[in-house]
Enzyme design. Structure first.
Site, short mmCIF file in Angstrom:
data_model
loop_
_atom_site.label_atom_id
_atom_site.label_comp_id
_atom_site.label_asym_id
_atom_site.label_seq_id
_atom_site.Cartn_x
_atom_site.Cartn_y
_atom_site.Cartn_z
N ARG A 111 -15.10 -8.16 16.56
CA ARG A 111 -15.32 -8.44 17.99
C ARG A 111 -15.82 -7.18 18.69
O ARG A 111 -15.82 -6.09 18.11
CB ARG A 111 -13.99 -8.84 18.63
CG ARG A 111 -12.97 -7.72 18.51
CD ARG A 111 -11.70 -7.94 19.30
NE ARG A 111 -10.86 -6.76 19.25
CZ ARG A 111 -10.00 -6.46 18.28
NH1 ARG A 111 -9.86 -7.28 17.25
NH2 ARG A 111 -9.29 -5.36 18.34
N GLU A 114 0.85 -1.19 0.00
CA GLU A 114 0.00 0.00 0.00
C GLU A 114 0.88 1.23 0.00
O GLU A 114 2.00 1.20 0.52
CB GLU A 114 -0.86 0.05 1.28
CG GLU A 114 -2.15 -0.74 1.19
CD GLU A 114 -2.96 -0.68 2.47
OE1 GLU A 114 -2.58 0.03 3.42
OE2 GLU A 114 -3.98 -1.37 2.52
C1 MV4 Z 1 -1.08 2.12 7.46
C2 MV4 Z 1 -0.36 3.28 7.83
C3 MV4 Z 1 0.02 4.14 6.81
N1 MV4 Z 1 -0.28 3.84 5.53
N2 MV4 Z 1 -1.37 1.88 6.17
C4 MV4 Z 1 -0.98 0.08 11.75
C5 MV4 Z 1 -1.90 -0.90 12.38
C6 MV4 Z 1 -2.75 -1.43 11.29
N3 MV4 Z 1 -4.09 -1.61 11.72
C7 MV4 Z 1 -2.64 -0.42 10.20
N4 MV4 Z 1 -1.57 0.46 10.54
C8 MV4 Z 1 -1.17 1.43 9.68
N5 MV4 Z 1 -1.47 1.24 8.38
C9 MV4 Z 1 -0.96 2.74 5.24
N6 MV4 Z 1 -1.23 2.48 3.95
C10 MV4 Z 1 -0.07 3.51 9.14
C11 MV4 Z 1 -0.46 2.57 10.08
C12 MV4 Z 1 -0.10 2.89 11.44
C13 MV4 Z 1 -1.06 3.11 12.41
C14 MV4 Z 1 -2.41 2.99 12.11
C15 MV4 Z 1 -3.36 3.21 13.08
C16 MV4 Z 1 -2.95 3.56 14.35
C17 MV4 Z 1 -1.62 3.65 14.66
C18 MV4 Z 1 -0.67 3.44 13.70
C19 MV4 Z 1 0.67 3.56 14.02
C20 MV4 Z 1 1.61 3.33 13.07
C21 MV4 Z 1 1.22 2.99 11.78
#
Ligand code: MV4
Length: 503
Positions: free
Chosen positions: A293, A201
């Protein structure tokens, strides 16, 4: 079908949370417990409690076979899995169904689809759900993946399809790093999930984490209960959650809500679920994954909507049609939750399990504490070290935050270090107060020297007694300096000795 007896396949605060609602509904409750939880509150609260095995969860709370046997022996009608443990295990949901029991949650098929991020993306593909640009399927051909990555533009993110909560994620800054990061991502995914499928992504820098609560019944009705914002995280561990988000406009809220309902519809969802989005600084939002959940942070949604989510989950499992319509719902007030962990924020959040020598909960208007401990209890090393969820509710965000600071200051815990001082740091921080923060909040702003330590219980009590004496039995006013008639300054300001000792 009416549930008369419910087994809660969980422990701690969430087991209690679920049993409380069951009791309000006139449903008999059955607890299960491990060796480490013989004296736990959820065991004492339940109408019946059954020992299921040794302390490690793999020998107790994860023993699907034993749990289903217990249900048969005790004439249980339904199982609520809570969160963690067996809650997102499609095979467990299937075994429960095959045993003629109700699983309080979605169908095994929905759990399975949403358990794979690629399957989830494929399922929602026919709906118009905003998704981050990327590969729609698992990467098999590296040179093709590099061409796609170049087209998307670096930095990109490699994610494990079977992953979740940030596990198995790798940022690739430029094509030069591609192969190395890809090797790591695949081997991490393979060893952590037994499935090496990864996809790519576009990397959204400094996103906010906003998730939508949905409820669907078994008749095709699906509603959303607005958003929770969980951007204050530490290593993918949520620390503070709130509802509503400080930044959404009514239009974006509505669009996200409708997208979340579509995600649920795409997999024939019923039960309570959470659709997770990331939001960039322009308030563009992208669907990431769905959690099938009841979530840890569900109370903030309950506070602002007045809906008991566990009660709704039970009705849905019984086959009842949803009695709440989308247009009946509105956001009232603001709720904030902090997670109180037995971890030492001054020492890299090292788990600090031990005995709760002092444990006094905050109380009063707008304060909710969901916990599973009492004073004198030990926090077992075998499970998540969360002591409690502290939730405050007020008319406005500002009021909820002020209540949170007050509640944190009232909370008295000794015997273990807790994340309360860290939570106070977040509540006091300008970036949090102004709403201008993202998932980088903790790494950007937090260092241990920013902590104002929790007051030492014995010392603050002594100070209060002394103050009361000097003020001629005037009530001590913690944290403020008062002057008596003779101009003697009396203060019950929190002491710093704990912090000094730690440094
Ligand atoms: C991402 C992102 C940036 N770009 N996807 C981290 C946990 C997972 N549920 C998805 N996550 C992320 N996906 C893209 N394309 C950044 C994160 C992310 C993040 C997301 C939600 C809450 C905290 C986070 C901390 C670091 C990275």
């Amino acid at each position: 079908m009416t549930i008369e007896k419910l087994l809660v396949a969980n422990r701690g605060e969430i087991a209690l949370r679920i049993m409380r609602t069951a009791r309000e509904m006139g449903i008999q409750t059955v607890a299960i417990y491990s060796e480490a939880d013989r004296n736990a509150l959820h065991v004492r609260y339940a109408d019946e409690a059954v020992y299921v095995g040794p302390a490690p969860s793999s020998e107790s709370y994860l023993r699907a076979d034993i749990i289903i046997d217990v249900c048969k022996q005790l004439n249980v009608d339904a199982i609520h899995p809570g969160y963690g443990f067996l809650s997102e295990n499609a095979n467990f949901a299937r075994l429960v169904r095959e045993a003629g029991l109700l699983f309080i949650g979605p169908s095994p098929e929905s759990i399975e689809v949403m358990g794979s991020k690629l399957a989830a993306k494929a399922a929602v593909a026919t709906y118009n759900i905003p998704m981050v640009p990327g590969t729609p399927s698992a990467i098999t051909d590296r040179s093709e993946a590099k061409i796609i990555s170049a087209k998307i533009g670096y930095p990109i993110l490699i994610k494990a399809s079977a992953g979740g909560g940030g596990k198995g994620m790798r940022v690739v800054e430029s094509e030069a790093d591609f192969d190395e990061q890809m090797d790591r991502a695949v081997s991490e995914a393979q060893s952590a999930f037994g499935d090496g499928s990864v996809f790519i992504e576009k990397y959204v820098t400094s996103p906010r984490h906003v998730e939508i609560q949905v409820l669907g019944d078994q008749h095709g009705n699906i509603i959303h209960l607005f958003e929770r914002e969980c951007s204050v995280q530490r290593r993918h561990q949520k620390v503070v959650e709130e509802a509503p988000s400080a930044i959404l406009t009514p239009e974006i809220r509505d669009a996200m809500g409708r997208a979340a309902v579509d995600v649920a519809r795409a997999c024939g969802y019923y039960g309570a679920g959470t659709v997770e989005f990331i939001v960039n600084d322009k308030l563009d939002f992208y669907f990431l994954e769905m959690n099938t959940r009841l979530q840890v942070e569900h109370p903030v949604t309950e506070q602002i909507t007045g809906v008991d989510l566990v009660k709704q989950m039970i009705y849905i499992a019984e086959g009842k049609p949803l009695a709440i319509r989308q247009e009946d719902l509105e956001i009232k007030g603001h709720a904030v939750e902090v997670r109180v962990y037995a971890e030492d924020p001054a020492n890299n959040f090292l788990p600090d399990v031990g005995t709760l020598d002092t444990y006094v909960r905050p109380q009063g208007n707008g304060v909710r504490v969901d916990d599973g401990f009492e004073q004198g209890m030990a926090i077992p090393i075998y499970y998540d070290p969360m002591i409690a969820k502290l939730i405050t509710y007020g008319d406005s965000r500002e009021e909820a935050i002020q209540k949170m600071i007050r509640a944190i200051d009232e909370y008295q815990i000794s015997g273990v270090q807790t994340t309360l001082p860290f939570c106070r740091f977040v509540m006091e921080h300008d970036a949090f107060r102004s709403g201008q923060f993202d998932t980088g909040f903790v790494s950007k702003y937090f260092t241990p020297d920013k902590l104002t330590p929790a007051p030492d219980v014995a010392e603050s009590e002594l100070a209060a007694v002394l103050a009361a004496y000097l003020l001629n039995n005037t009530r001590p006013n913690a944290g403020r300096t008062q002057q008596n008639g003779e101009n003697i300054q009396v203060t019950t300001q929190k002491s710093n000795w704990k912090a000094n000792r730690l440094r």
